[in-house]
Design an enzyme around this catalytic site. Structure first.
Site, PDB file in Angstrom:
ATOM      1  N   GLU A 135      10.770  22.031 142.575  1.00 29.12           N
ATOM      2  CA  GLU A 135       9.352  21.658 142.442  1.00 29.12           C
ATOM      3  C   GLU A 135       8.749  21.281 143.793  1.00 29.12           C
ATOM      4  O   GLU A 135       7.659  21.739 144.149  1.00 29.12           O
ATOM      5  CB  GLU A 135       9.187  20.478 141.475  1.00 29.12           C
ATOM      6  CG  GLU A 135       9.592  20.750 140.027  1.00 29.12           C
ATOM      7  CD  GLU A 135       8.765  21.819 139.346  1.00 29.12           C
ATOM      8  OE1 GLU A 135       7.698  22.201 139.872  1.00 29.12           O
ATOM      9  OE2 GLU A 135       9.186  22.300 138.281  1.00 29.12           O
ATOM     10  N   ASN A 138       5.973  23.553 145.895  1.00 26.20           N
ATOM     11  CA  ASN A 138       4.653  23.014 146.237  1.00 26.20           C
ATOM     12  C   ASN A 138       4.291  23.281 147.696  1.00 26.20           C
ATOM     13  O   ASN A 138       3.144  23.587 148.012  1.00 26.20           O
ATOM     14  CB  ASN A 138       4.589  21.515 145.942  1.00 26.20           C
ATOM     15  CG  ASN A 138       4.304  21.238 144.478  1.00 26.20           C
ATOM     16  OD1 ASN A 138       4.022  22.150 143.706  1.00 26.20           O
ATOM     17  ND2 ASN A 138       4.383  19.976 144.095  1.00 26.20           N
ATOM     18  N   ARG A 196       0.146  28.365 137.755  1.00 25.93           N
ATOM     19  CA  ARG A 196       0.791  27.059 137.863  1.00 25.93           C
ATOM     20  C   ARG A 196       0.538  26.271 136.572  1.00 25.93           C
ATOM     21  O   ARG A 196      -0.426  26.545 135.857  1.00 25.93           O
ATOM     22  CB  ARG A 196       0.235  26.271 139.063  1.00 25.93           C
ATOM     23  CG  ARG A 196       0.232  26.998 140.390  1.00 25.93           C
ATOM     24  CD  ARG A 196       1.599  27.511 140.816  1.00 25.93           C
ATOM     25  NE  ARG A 196       2.650  26.523 140.696  1.00 25.93           N
ATOM     26  CZ  ARG A 196       3.944  26.831 140.545  1.00 25.93           C
ATOM     27  NH1 ARG A 196       4.317  28.081 140.476  1.00 25.93           N
ATOM     28  NH2 ARG A 196       4.836  25.891 140.437  1.00 25.93           N
TER      29      ARG A 196
HETATM   30  N1  LIG Z   1       2.906  19.999 149.437  1.00 21.42           N
HETATM   31  C1  LIG Z   1       1.643  20.060 148.978  1.00 21.42           C
HETATM   32  N2  LIG Z   1       0.615  20.367 149.816  1.00 21.42           N
HETATM   33  C2  LIG Z   1      -0.657  20.430 149.359  1.00 21.42           C
HETATM   34  N3  LIG Z   1      -1.023  20.204 148.076  1.00 21.42           N
HETATM   35  C3  LIG Z   1      -0.048  19.890 147.189  1.00 21.42           C
HETATM   36  C4  LIG Z   1       1.333  19.803 147.584  1.00 21.42           C
HETATM   37  N4  LIG Z   1       2.052  19.467 146.492  1.00 21.42           N
HETATM   38  C5  LIG Z   1       1.188  19.344 145.479  1.00 21.42           C
HETATM   39  N5  LIG Z   1      -0.086  19.604 145.867  1.00 21.42           N
HETATM   40  C6  LIG Z   1      -1.309  19.511 145.031  1.00 21.42           C
HETATM   41  O1  LIG Z   1      -0.986  18.779 143.854  1.00 21.42           O
HETATM   42  C7  LIG Z   1      -1.252  19.583 142.697  1.00 21.42           C
HETATM   43  C8  LIG Z   1      -0.269  19.264 141.583  1.00 21.42           C
HETATM   44  O2  LIG Z   1       1.060  19.674 141.932  1.00 21.42           O
HETATM   45  P1  LIG Z   1       2.122  19.950 140.775  1.00 21.42           P
HETATM   46  O3  LIG Z   1       2.164  18.767 139.867  1.00 21.42           O
HETATM   47  O4  LIG Z   1       3.387  20.372 141.390  1.00 21.42           O
HETATM   48  O5  LIG Z   1       1.477  21.147 139.934  1.00 21.42           O
HETATM   49  P2  LIG Z   1       1.301  22.705 140.323  1.00 21.42           P
HETATM   50  O6  LIG Z   1       2.218  23.019 141.460  1.00 21.42           O
HETATM   51  O7  LIG Z   1       1.668  23.430 139.092  1.00 21.42           O
HETATM   52  O8  LIG Z   1      -0.156  22.875 140.688  1.00 21.42           O
HETATM   53  C9  LIG Z   1      -1.222  21.009 143.189  1.00 21.42           C
HETATM   54  O9  LIG Z   1      -1.972  21.887 142.360  1.00 21.42           O
HETATM   55  C10 LIG Z   1      -1.835  20.871 144.591  1.00 21.42           C
HETATM   56  O10 LIG Z   1      -3.230  20.780 144.523  1.00 21.42           O
HETATM   57 MG   LIG Z   2       4.110  22.340 141.651  1.00 21.34          MG
END
Ligand SMILES: Nc1ncnc2c1ncn2[C@@H]1O[C@H](COP(=O)(O)OP(=O)(O)O)[C@@H](O)[C@H]1O
Ligand SMILES: [Mg+2]
Lengths: 146, 106
Positions: free
Chosen positions: A48, A52, A106
């Site tokens: 995960e 990301n 996502r």
């Molecule tokens: N490393 C990262 N850099 C930039 N934005 C991030 C990062 N990790 C998460 N995000 C933001 O947080 C949101 C939620 O992440 P997550 O719970 O993993 O759901 P998903 O990956 O399915 O969108 C993402 O849609 C993104 O906007």
């Molecule tokens: Mg994610």
């Protein structure tokens, strides 16, 4: 907290490295003699966090991802996944279940899964500069083993 | 990620094997869409017995398959999830929206 062993890896944000990152994390964590379930939890959380970085931190370019795993006294595992990508404007909001900026590919469940599989999840981010995700998980010593 | 199928009386079973992550999810979804187009099933079950690993990218694949089936007046379900995929399904709470059945679940 005393560090007993660690690894540090760096790789480009190519999706083919997702499988590599979680396999490497599992191989390192194996020295704590985790159960299959604990190993699965570690692989899932790493997948995960690394995904990301690939999807959200560097949406249009290849960037650097670093992953550090540390074993601390008492069998505690610390996992740090760091990128220097676009960052997160509102971390509290990003951590809410189902919140995603990624569209229908996502699910918005990444942080929720990291949180439920790890004992502790810390997210530090600054827009335009990057994000650091720190996770902690205690691996219980198994009676009779070791 | 490997995919195989069985079809009987309106019910399409899509067996997923290997690892389902973001790297393989787009291709998996493309194949699932293709199979639904080909069979036009009433219901589609995603059989996850052979899936050794899945993360939240798999949750998105399940939800998208269900959306696709609902557009056609049908349903998607998950059957026989292996241990790790089941833990991810449970953590995500999607079993409140989609039927999850198998040896580890009633
Ligand atoms: N490393 C990262 N850099 C930039 N934005 C991030 C990062 N990790 C998460 N995000 C933001 O947080 C949101 C939620 O992440 P997550 O719970 O993993 O759901 P998903 O990956 O399915 O969108 C993402 O849609 C993104 O906007
Ligand atoms: Mg994610």
């Amino acid at each position: 907290m005393k560090s007993e062993n660690y690894i540090k890896l760096e790789f480009p944000s190519k999706s083919v490295n997702e499988g590599f990152a979680r396999a490497a994390a599992a191989a390192f964590a194996a020295q704590l003699d985790p159960t299959l379930e604990e190993l699965g939890d570690i692989k899932t959380a790493v997948s995960e966090a690394v995904t990301n970085c690939i999807v959200h931190a560097y949406p249009d370019e290849l960037g650097r991802i670093s992953m550090r795993l540390r074993i601390m006294s008492g069998g505690r595992l610390e996992i740090v996944v760091k990128d220097a990508g676009r960052g997160i404007e509102d971390v509290a909001k990003a951590r809410e279940p189902l919140f995603t900026t990624g569209g229908e590919e996502r699910s918005g469940m990444g942080f929720t899964i990291m949180e439920s599989f790890m004992d502790k999840l810390r997210v530090r981010s600054s827009p335009g500069r990057g994000t650091t995700v720190t996770m902690l998980r205690a691996i219980k010593p198994r009676t009779g083993a070791r | 990620m490997r995919i195989s199928t069985a079809y009987d009386a309106g019910k399409l079973v899509i067996r997923l094997a290997g690892e389902l992550d973001h790297h393989g999810a787009r291709e998996a979804m493309r194949e699932i869409d293709g199979l639904i187009d080909e069979y036009l099933p009433r219901d589609t079950a995603l059989d996850m017995e052979g899936l050794s690993f899945m993360d939240s990218s798999g949750i998105a694949v399940i939800l998208k398959t269900d959306r696709r089936m609902r557009e056609m007046g049908g349903r998607a379900s998950v059957i026989n999830p292996a241990r790790q995929p089941l833990r991810v399904i449970d953590a995500s709470g999607i079993d409140r929206m989609i039927s999850v059945k198998g040896a580890r679940r009633q």
